[in-house]
Design a protein around this motif. Structure first.
Motif, mmCIF file in Angstrom:
data_model
loop_
_atom_site.group_PDB
_atom_site.id
_atom_site.type_symbol
_atom_site.label_atom_id
_atom_site.label_comp_id
_atom_site.label_asym_id
_atom_site.label_seq_id
_atom_site.Cartn_x
_atom_site.Cartn_y
_atom_site.Cartn_z
ATOM 1 N N GLU A 119 -3.160 -17.917 -2.756
ATOM 2 C CA GLU A 119 -4.105 -17.497 -3.727
ATOM 3 C C GLU A 119 -3.550 -16.405 -4.582
ATOM 4 O OE1 GLU A 119 -8.728 -17.760 -2.985
ATOM 5 O OE2 GLU A 119 -7.789 -16.334 -1.437
ATOM 6 N N ILE A 120 -2.759 -15.428 -4.055
ATOM 7 C CA ILE A 120 -2.159 -14.225 -4.718
ATOM 8 C C ILE A 120 -1.154 -14.911 -5.850
ATOM 9 C CG2 ILE A 120 -0.446 -12.574 -4.418
ATOM 10 C CD1 ILE A 120 -1.683 -11.999 -1.644
ATOM 11 N N HIS A 121 -0.606 -16.020 -5.334
ATOM 12 C CA HIS A 121 0.419 -16.656 -6.274
ATOM 13 C C HIS A 121 -0.182 -17.607 -7.136
ATOM 14 C CE1 HIS A 121 3.121 -14.706 -3.409
ATOM 15 N NE2 HIS A 121 3.909 -14.688 -4.300
ATOM 16 N N SER A 122 -1.536 -18.023 -7.274
ATOM 17 C CA SER A 122 -2.080 -18.842 -8.084
ATOM 18 C C SER A 122 -2.601 -18.055 -9.311
ATOM 19 C CB SER A 122 -3.310 -19.419 -7.483
ATOM 20 O OG SER A 122 -2.945 -20.308 -6.342
ATOM 21 N N CYS A 123 -2.489 -16.694 -9.324
ATOM 22 C CA CYS A 123 -2.872 -15.928 -10.357
ATOM 23 C C CYS A 123 -1.939 -16.176 -11.525
ATOM 24 C CB CYS A 123 -3.040 -14.506 -10.019
ATOM 25 S SG CYS A 123 -3.346 -13.326 -11.369
ATOM 26 N N SER A 124 -2.363 -16.473 -12.531
ATOM 27 C CA SER A 124 -1.625 -16.686 -13.917
ATOM 28 C C SER A 124 -1.653 -15.369 -14.715
ATOM 29 C CB SER A 124 -2.041 -17.664 -14.719
ATOM 30 O OG SER A 124 -3.540 -17.304 -15.293
ATOM 31 N N GLY A 125 -2.112 -14.288 -14.341
ATOM 32 C CA GLY A 125 -2.018 -13.222 -15.295
ATOM 33 C C GLY A 125 -2.851 -13.150 -16.565
ATOM 34 N N CYS A 126 -3.749 -14.300 -16.670
ATOM 35 C CA CYS A 126 -4.547 -14.549 -17.898
ATOM 36 C C CYS A 126 -4.967 -13.279 -18.370
ATOM 37 C CB CYS A 126 -5.252 -15.630 -17.953
ATOM 38 S SG CYS A 126 -6.708 -15.344 -16.851
ATOM 39 N N GLY A 127 -5.510 -12.264 -17.693
ATOM 40 C CA GLY A 127 -6.198 -10.985 -18.180
ATOM 41 C C GLY A 127 -7.515 -11.222 -18.483
ATOM 42 N N ILE A 128 -8.144 -12.429 -18.182
ATOM 43 C CA ILE A 128 -9.620 -12.464 -18.235
ATOM 44 C C ILE A 128 -10.454 -11.392 -17.422
ATOM 45 C CG2 ILE A 128 -11.646 -14.102 -17.820
ATOM 46 C CD1 ILE A 128 -9.847 -16.341 -18.834
ATOM 47 N N CYS A 129 -9.874 -11.245 -16.225
ATOM 48 C CA CYS A 129 -10.583 -10.419 -15.483
ATOM 49 C C CYS A 129 -10.658 -8.872 -15.851
ATOM 50 C CB CYS A 129 -9.947 -10.237 -13.707
ATOM 51 S SG CYS A 129 -8.238 -9.728 -14.026
ATOM 52 N N LEU A 130 -9.759 -8.494 -16.668
ATOM 53 C CA LEU A 130 -9.616 -7.181 -17.369
ATOM 54 C C LEU A 130 -10.614 -6.968 -18.352
ATOM 55 C CD1 LEU A 130 -5.878 -7.012 -18.365
ATOM 56 C CD2 LEU A 130 -6.829 -5.779 -16.277
ATOM 57 N N ASP A 131 -11.145 -7.983 -19.114
ATOM 58 C CA ASP A 131 -12.200 -7.632 -20.077
ATOM 59 C C ASP A 131 -13.521 -7.773 -19.331
ATOM 60 O OD1 ASP A 131 -10.360 -7.400 -22.145
ATOM 61 O OD2 ASP A 131 -10.594 -9.483 -23.160
ATOM 62 N N ALA A 132 -13.584 -8.514 -18.225
ATOM 63 C CA ALA A 132 -14.808 -8.486 -17.445
ATOM 64 C C ALA A 132 -15.097 -7.258 -16.508
ATOM 65 C CB ALA A 132 -14.530 -9.798 -16.497
ATOM 66 N N CYS A 133 -14.064 -6.458 -16.411
ATOM 67 C CA CYS A 133 -14.218 -5.153 -15.323
ATOM 68 C C CYS A 133 -15.024 -4.214 -16.272
ATOM 69 C CB CYS A 133 -12.868 -4.739 -14.915
ATOM 70 S SG CYS A 133 -12.915 -3.260 -13.930
ATOM 71 N N PRO A 134 -16.040 -3.577 -15.631
ATOM 72 C CA PRO A 134 -16.794 -2.549 -16.143
ATOM 73 C C PRO A 134 -16.113 -1.252 -16.430
ATOM 74 C CG PRO A 134 -17.402 -3.088 -14.118
ATOM 75 C CD PRO A 134 -16.720 -4.121 -14.359
#
Length: 606
Positions: free
Chosen positions: A268-283
């Protein structure tokens, strides 16, 4: 016999393959006996077919990213699926022209060099067009990626991740691969003829025969260096994500203790692409100077760095996990990391009786209000009024003493300690002859629902109220009041409970639409996920949430979480109520709202 310029490609590809086998084998050794049995028993079942379907949809087409951000989705799709089309097309092309399927990989990769001119009729034209169209698809996505690195807003993103040195090296050569392929094929077409619509245009450039072979060398070197970098960069996600999907479909579960280099967690840890979508979602993005979003947390674990702050500061609101296009279970990863970080933490449970005194009492409902319920006695009182109105018998399990559900301890990583508290609660709940457990706190609801394995259903009070209204046991006259509803993190994103509370409010008034609601709802800023985030930072998050909830000027902000209610009330100029309070206090609310509107009108006249 292949040309020497193919050596860099073959060397890089071979090294990548060997490193991947070694790393994956090491991770597989971390699987428990139970997980290995799951893999063996489910590998040749329909689960594998479902996994292949998901791999095609998400690893190649990237449909989840496309739904979130069409431009970003197209960029990922064009690079992944376009390259896939080139690989498949190259293999079919060499098979068609040679009649031999078992050609070496470099033959398909550099086919235009070895066969510069093909027949310009029928199937040959179709194949040539297909290969150049696939290359064009990749180049279009590559163009977006390059522009995104300079100006992220073009791709509809507010925040992007920073690259490590290895990631930059891999990215640089990834960018070189396809333009160099186009230039090499164009040079060959210019000198020898052939080609299709794309090289038919670019071959018009003044290519000297002396540059043809150097361009093929450059293309081969770029491929080789990228493959060498791939296992040590974020681009390891390309093959790893596919394996992770298979493992999850086979029912593989995380190991009890987090091991960043073992088991499902490693995949799972190495499946992260670093796309950054989680950044915009984080409050919490842009709040304070600490970067603890999931992509930073995963990067630190992946690179073997200290991840104590990124693991501990997160609110655990679930926004990143909801947005993650890969479906990485981010909250369990953080909790496991906290277990390791806080392994020496011990809670004192000596006050618990060594032997439970059990009693039997027949009732319809066990009401559990939890720690936060004591901070919101009005919600508890309202629920009891609604039970009485509907003719529902109930027992308030934690009325006389404060009983914690155990989830706060779980969130700190003290799962074993939480189990002691849970065991006691389980005995209390099972001692009643009840039909259902109703909780007024989403945090408690999540813990009871996921971890207790009770012999009765667990229902959140917003769901239960809606059920009573559907059965006709509760009725309310529709008013002209406007409500904006705040979806609690632990209820909405965790259980997709969005419609039940809104159906309740629709019977009492109007529910106004918000720019961020349901799965995109913002955290109130005081989630139980951490106690380390500074108060000032929490207040900034609350302000952002209230700006959304105040859209369209509602009469009341309504929620169904005691933590959210308390947090929002402290900073809101608009009254905040629990959903149960709205129903029991509706006449009073209507009167106060009328008084407030009258005062506003008089103030405006004056």
């Amino acid at each position: 016999m292949m040309h020497p310029f193919t050596i860099p490609f073959m060397a890089g590809f071979t090294m990548m393959f060997i490193v991947l086998i070694i790393r994956y084998s090491n991770w597989f050794r971390g699987f428990s006996t139970e997980n290995r049995k799951r893999i063996a028993g489910r590998m040749f079942t329909r689960r594998s077919i479902h996994a292949l379907n998901e791999i095609f949809r998400e690893s190649l087409l990237h449909l989840k990213i496309y739904k979130t951000n069409p431009i970003l989705g197209y960029m990922h799709m064009s690079l992944a699926f376009g390259w896939f089309l080139l690989i498949v097309g190259g293999k079919l092309e060499t098979w068609y022209y040679t009649g031999n399927f078992a050609n070496p990989p470099q033959y398909a990769i550099f086919f235009r060099f070895f066969h510069p001119v093909t027949e310009a009729t029928g199937i040959h034209r179709i194949i040539d067009f297909y290969m150049e169209f696939s290359l064009l698809v990749v180049l279009s996505g590559l163009t977006i990626a390059m522009v995104k690195r300079i100006r992220k807003q073009v791709a509809g993103m507010k925040n992007t991740t920073r690259h490590t040195l290895t990631n930059r090296l891999a990215l640089t050569f990834l960018w070189f691969i396809f333009p160099l392929r186009l230039l090499a094929e164009s040079a060959t077409t210019s000198i020898h003829g052939g080609g299709s619509f794309l090289t038919g245009i670019t071959s018009g450039l003044p290519f000297h025969p002396a540059v043809e072979l150097p361009l093929w060398w450059a293309y081969s070197i770029s491929l080789g260096v990228f493959f060498v970098c791939l296992p040590f960069s974020r681009y390891l996600h390309i093959p790893t994500e596919m394996i992770t999907i298979l493992l999850k479909k086979w029912g593989v579960e995380p190991e009890l203790k987090l091991k960043t280099n073992k088991g499902l967690q490693a995949f799972e840890i190495h499946s992260c692409s670093g796309c950054g979508i989680c950044l915009d979602a984080c409050p919490a993005i842009g709040v304070g100077d600490k970067k603890f979003q999931s992509v930073y947390f995963i990067n630190e674990m992946r690179n073997g760095k200290d991840h104590s702050k990124t693991a501990e500061l997160c609110l655990s609101c679930g926004s990143c996990q909801q947005a993650c296009p890969v479906g990485i279970q981010l909250e369990p990863l953080r909790i496991s990391a906290r277990e390791n970080l806080n392994s020496e933490m011990r809670f004192n449970h000596t006050y618990l009786p060594s032997k439970m005194i059990l009693w039997r009492e027949t009732t319809d409902v066990i009401l559990f209000t939890g720690c936060m319920g004591r901070m919101n006695p009005r919600t508890t009182q309202s629920m009891k009024k609604l039970f009485d109105e509907a003719g529902i018998g109930y027992v308030h399990a934690d009325e006389d003493e404060n009983i914690c559900c155990g989830r706060p301890m779980v969130l700190t990583g003290a799962s074993e300690q939480a189990e002691l508290m849970m065991s006691r609660n389980r005995d209390i709940i099972h001692s009643y002859n009840a039909k259902v457990l109703v909780t007024t706190c989403p945090i408690c609801y999540k813990q009871f629902k996921n971890s207790y394995k009770l012999n009765i259903p667990v229902v959140h009070h917003s769901m239960y109220i809606n059920q009573l209204m559907e059965e006709g046991k509760l009725n309310r006259h529709h008013s002209n009041l406007n409500f904006s509803y705040h979806d609690p993190c632990e209820l909405g994103r965790a259980f997709d409970c969005y419609e039940a509370p809104r159906e309740v409010l629709k019977r009492a008034g109007h529910v106004v639409a918000l720019s961020k609601e349901k799965e995109k709802s913002l955290c109130c800023g005081n989630n139980m996920g951490t106690i380390l985030l500074e108060r000032e930072n929490r207040q900034q998050i609350t302000d952002k949430t209230l700006m959304v909830l105040s859209e369209n000027n509602p009469d009341y902000i309504v929620t169904s979480c005691p933590v959210c209610k308390n947090t929002l009330s402290q900073q809101s100029s608009i009254p905040v109520r629990d959903i149960a309070e709205v129903l029991t206090d509706l006449p009073e609310i209507k009167q106060k709202t009328g008084e407030r509107l009258t005062a506003m009108r008089e103030s405006h006249i004056n």
